[in-house]
Scaffold this motif. Sequence first.
Motif, PDB file in Angstrom:
ATOM      1  N   TRP A 231       0.588  -1.351  -0.328  1.00 24.83           N
ATOM      2  CA  TRP A 231      -0.124  -0.201   0.060  1.00 24.83           C
ATOM      3  C   TRP A 231       0.343   1.208  -0.410  1.00 24.83           C
ATOM      4  O   TRP A 231       0.315   2.501   0.250  1.00 24.83           O
ATOM      5  CB  TRP A 231      -0.976  -0.365   0.609  1.00 24.83           C
ATOM      6  N   PHE A 232       1.969   0.792  -0.456  1.00 21.23           N
ATOM      7  CA  PHE A 232       2.784   1.744  -0.123  1.00 21.23           C
ATOM      8  C   PHE A 232       2.854   3.413   1.008  1.00 21.23           C
ATOM      9  O   PHE A 232       2.590   4.363   1.513  1.00 21.23           O
ATOM     10  CB  PHE A 232       2.655   3.720  -1.622  1.00 21.23           C
ATOM     11  N   ASP A 233       2.336   2.716   2.557  1.00 21.71           N
ATOM     12  CA  ASP A 233       1.991   3.337   3.819  1.00 21.71           C
ATOM     13  C   ASP A 233       2.525   2.857   4.696  1.00 21.71           C
ATOM     14  O   ASP A 233       1.912   1.543   4.849  1.00 21.71           O
ATOM     15  CB  ASP A 233       0.076   3.228   3.295  1.00 21.71           C
ATOM     16  N   THR A 234       3.702   3.413   5.459  1.00 20.99           N
ATOM     17  CA  THR A 234       4.705   3.378   6.693  1.00 20.99           C
ATOM     18  C   THR A 234       3.823   2.687   7.212  1.00 20.99           C
ATOM     19  O   THR A 234       3.994   2.915   8.984  1.00 20.99           O
ATOM     20  CB  THR A 234       5.277   3.758   6.552  1.00 20.99           C
ATOM     21  N   ARG A 235       2.422   3.875   6.995  1.00 17.15           N
ATOM     22  CA  ARG A 235       1.395   3.703   8.268  1.00 17.15           C
ATOM     23  C   ARG A 235       0.056   2.736   8.685  1.00 17.15           C
ATOM     24  O   ARG A 235      -0.748   1.988   9.569  1.00 17.15           O
ATOM     25  CB  ARG A 235       0.624   4.986   8.692  1.00 17.15           C
ATOM     26  N   ALA A 236       0.294   1.646   7.724  1.00 15.64           N
ATOM     27  CA  ALA A 236      -0.697   0.769   7.466  1.00 15.64           C
ATOM     28  C   ALA A 236      -0.705  -0.009   8.440  1.00 15.64           C
ATOM     29  O   ALA A 236       0.409  -0.375   9.028  1.00 15.64           O
ATOM     30  CB  ALA A 236      -0.670   0.341   5.917  1.00 15.64           C
ATOM     31  N   ASP A 237      -1.730  -0.634   8.875  1.00 14.31           N
ATOM     32  CA  ASP A 237      -2.188  -1.874   9.519  1.00 14.31           C
ATOM     33  C   ASP A 237      -3.606  -2.479   9.508  1.00 14.31           C
ATOM     34  O   ASP A 237      -4.259  -1.663   9.236  1.00 14.31           O
ATOM     35  CB  ASP A 237      -1.885  -1.300  10.977  1.00 14.31           C
ATOM     36  N   PHE A 238      -3.262  -2.907   9.712  1.00 14.07           N
ATOM     37  CA  PHE A 238      -3.910  -3.840   9.928  1.00 14.07           C
ATOM     38  C   PHE A 238      -5.861  -3.873  11.159  1.00 14.07           C
ATOM     39  O   PHE A 238      -6.541  -3.907  10.368  1.00 14.07           O
ATOM     40  CB  PHE A 238      -4.483  -5.715  10.228  1.00 14.07           C
ATOM     41  N   GLU A 239      -5.268  -3.886  12.272  1.00 13.85           N
ATOM     42  CA  GLU A 239      -6.030  -2.568  13.129  1.00 13.85           C
ATOM     43  C   GLU A 239      -6.865  -1.229  12.498  1.00 13.85           C
ATOM     44  O   GLU A 239      -7.600  -1.193  13.515  1.00 13.85           O
ATOM     45  CB  GLU A 239      -5.778  -2.792  14.518  1.00 13.85           C
ATOM     46  N   LYS A 240      -5.944  -0.713  11.842  1.00 11.74           N
ATOM     47  CA  LYS A 240      -6.740   0.121  11.203  1.00 11.74           C
ATOM     48  C   LYS A 240      -7.317   0.743   9.722  1.00 11.74           C
ATOM     49  O   LYS A 240      -7.560   1.514   9.819  1.00 11.74           O
ATOM     50  CB  LYS A 240      -5.392   1.806  11.974  1.00 11.74           C
ATOM     51  N   ILE A 241      -7.197   0.050   9.519  1.00 11.78           N
ATOM     52  CA  ILE A 241      -7.949  -0.726   8.231  1.00 11.78           C
ATOM     53  C   ILE A 241      -8.945   0.052   8.321  1.00 11.78           C
ATOM     54  O   ILE A 241      -9.348   0.177   8.713  1.00 11.78           O
ATOM     55  CB  ILE A 241      -8.251  -1.600   7.309  1.00 11.78           C
ATOM     56  N   ARG A 242      -9.617   1.121   6.456  1.00 13.33           N
ATOM     57  CA  ARG A 242     -10.681   1.064   7.158  1.00 13.33           C
ATOM     58  C   ARG A 242     -11.537   1.445   5.167  1.00 13.33           C
ATOM     59  O   ARG A 242      -9.561   1.735   5.002  1.00 13.33           O
ATOM     60  CB  ARG A 242     -10.689   3.037   7.200  1.00 13.33           C
ATOM     61  N   CYS A 243     -12.312   2.001   4.948  1.00 12.01           N
ATOM     62  CA  CYS A 243     -12.960   2.013   3.560  1.00 12.01           C
ATOM     63  C   CYS A 243     -12.323   3.093   3.115  1.00 12.01           C
ATOM     64  O   CYS A 243     -12.309   4.109   3.482  1.00 12.01           O
ATOM     65  CB  CYS A 243     -14.710   1.843   3.380  1.00 12.01           C
ATOM     66  N   PRO A 244     -11.770   3.138   2.100  1.00 12.91           N
ATOM     67  CA  PRO A 244     -11.692   4.839   1.269  1.00 12.91           C
ATOM     68  C   PRO A 244     -12.341   5.421   0.769  1.00 12.91           C
ATOM     69  O   PRO A 244     -13.613   5.167   0.432  1.00 12.91           O
ATOM     70  CB  PRO A 244     -11.160   4.494  -0.301  1.00 12.91           C
ATOM     71  N   GLY A 245     -11.999   7.163   1.667  1.00 16.72           N
ATOM     72  CA  GLY A 245     -13.531   8.103   1.165  1.00 16.72           C
ATOM     73  C   GLY A 245     -13.003   8.863   0.011  1.00 16.72           C
ATOM     74  O   GLY A 245     -13.027   8.009  -0.915  1.00 16.72           O
ATOM     75  N   VAL A 246     -14.200   9.603  -0.100  1.00 13.59           N
ATOM     76  CA  VAL A 246     -14.112  10.253  -1.069  1.00 13.59           C
ATOM     77  C   VAL A 246     -12.936  10.970  -1.412  1.00 13.59           C
ATOM     78  O   VAL A 246     -12.113  10.765  -3.121  1.00 13.59           O
ATOM     79  CB  VAL A 246     -15.399  11.701  -1.157  1.00 13.59           C
ATOM     80  N   ARG A 247     -11.550  11.349  -1.073  1.00 14.76           N
ATOM     81  CA  ARG A 247     -10.493  11.450  -2.388  1.00 14.76           C
ATOM     82  C   ARG A 247      -9.794  10.749  -2.378  1.00 14.76           C
ATOM     83  O   ARG A 247      -9.422  10.855  -3.492  1.00 14.76           O
ATOM     84  CB  ARG A 247      -9.454  12.596  -0.545  1.00 14.76           C
ATOM     85  N   GLU A 248      -9.438   9.557  -1.623  1.00 16.03           N
ATOM     86  CA  GLU A 248      -9.235   8.548  -1.901  1.00 16.03           C
ATOM     87  C   GLU A 248      -9.920   7.827  -3.337  1.00 16.03           C
ATOM     88  O   GLU A 248      -8.817   7.457  -4.593  1.00 16.03           O
ATOM     89  CB  GLU A 248      -8.789   7.721  -0.963  1.00 16.03           C
ATOM     90  N   ARG A 249     -10.985   7.957  -3.981  1.00 13.63           N
ATOM     91  CA  ARG A 249     -11.830   7.759  -4.936  1.00 13.63           C
ATOM     92  C   ARG A 249     -11.718   8.091  -6.246  1.00 13.63           C
ATOM     93  O   ARG A 249     -11.533   7.711  -7.266  1.00 13.63           O
ATOM     94  CB  ARG A 249     -12.669   7.193  -4.558  1.00 13.63           C
ATOM     95  N   ALA A 250     -11.069   9.921  -5.644  1.00 14.53           N
ATOM     96  CA  ALA A 250     -11.530  10.167  -6.259  1.00 14.53           C
ATOM     97  C   ALA A 250      -9.182  10.359  -7.248  1.00 14.53           C
ATOM     98  O   ALA A 250      -9.492  10.861  -8.402  1.00 14.53           O
ATOM     99  CB  ALA A 250     -11.601  11.741  -6.310  1.00 14.53           C
ATOM    100  N   GLN A 251      -8.600   9.469  -6.414  1.00 18.13           N
ATOM    101  CA  GLN A 251      -7.030  10.152  -6.685  1.00 18.13           C
ATOM    102  C   GLN A 251      -6.760   9.368  -7.979  1.00 18.13           C
ATOM    103  O   GLN A 251      -7.436   8.686  -8.125  1.00 18.13           O
ATOM    104  CB  GLN A 251      -6.500   9.864  -5.383  1.00 18.13           C
TER     105      GLN A 251
END
Length: 324
Positions: A231-251
């Motif tokens: 995910w190219f994200d050093t902060r990614a963590d299974f317990e903190k996963i969330r569904c993408p919001g408007v910004r991520e879907r438009a990017q």
Amino acid sequence: MPMTSSNRRPGSQASGASRPTESSQVSNSSIAQVKPHNGVSSLQLSGRPVAPLLLDVPIGTREEQITRAREKGITLFRLRGVDLGWTGPGRFDYRPLDARLTALLGADTQSSGLIDVTVDPPEWWLAANLPECAGFAIKAEAEETDLFVSWASTKWRSEAGDALERMIRHIGRSPWGRRCIGWQISAGEDGEWRHYGAANLPDNGARMLLAFRNFALDKYRHNTGLLKKAWFDTRADFEKIRCPGVRERAQTSMGLLRNPFRSRYILDYYECFYAAQTASILHFCKIAKAASLRSTIVGLSFAKLVGRVTGQEGGYAYPDAVLD
């Protein structure tokens, strides 16, 4: 055979009860199949090819319309606008469906029918099971009161699946059992398995979130390091996963395009979203086939969107499992 569905939204019929005995068996002497004939796929009833031309019969169809169709030689009908007859917890009412079948087939011993039934849960079920409903990234004021089930709801699959099995067995035991050649399983927008409210970006509800986390855990083998890298994200963590919001879907990465390596988070979400859609489709189709003792055809409206403007959430992806 055309497989299209009418506009419908979740709803319910008048209350009542009809409880078939569990020991009764489905009786269907007209086995319907799609098999090769003269080199092409054809609809066959009891081993004989028939022209796959059906007359759609929505609610409100007049008797003279049916009569004219029969006079023209049309003996196959598709009953539309049928719900599960699920009026409350443990309560079912098939009287409206029985009445329609009586009017359609009662005076004609030659006709057969395909029943187009929606497995969308009724409004009372949605209101009683809010955690099973879809959430939306965009909150539309006009639709704040609308409730739609999440593709990822296993409770919906289980309970609506039981209701579907019960209905099919009821028809199989009825005088019209041998005249029912198949079931079209409908859900979602226009009954075509497109998510309701796609313009408001579904689904970030509780059930889809759980499904997304489980999807990531399985795909990346519970390895946080693999998740961060993918995910190219050093902060990614299974317990903190969330569904993408408007910004991520438009990017995007370049114009309308996404870099598949840099956008793996959003692409994983869409893969999970459509895996839930596919799992639901196959679940209900399997139930319909088993409940009819494999004596009827089972299908759905599931086709490429032609000439229709929709977002990524309003169509189909990874259709291989359904088409296979």
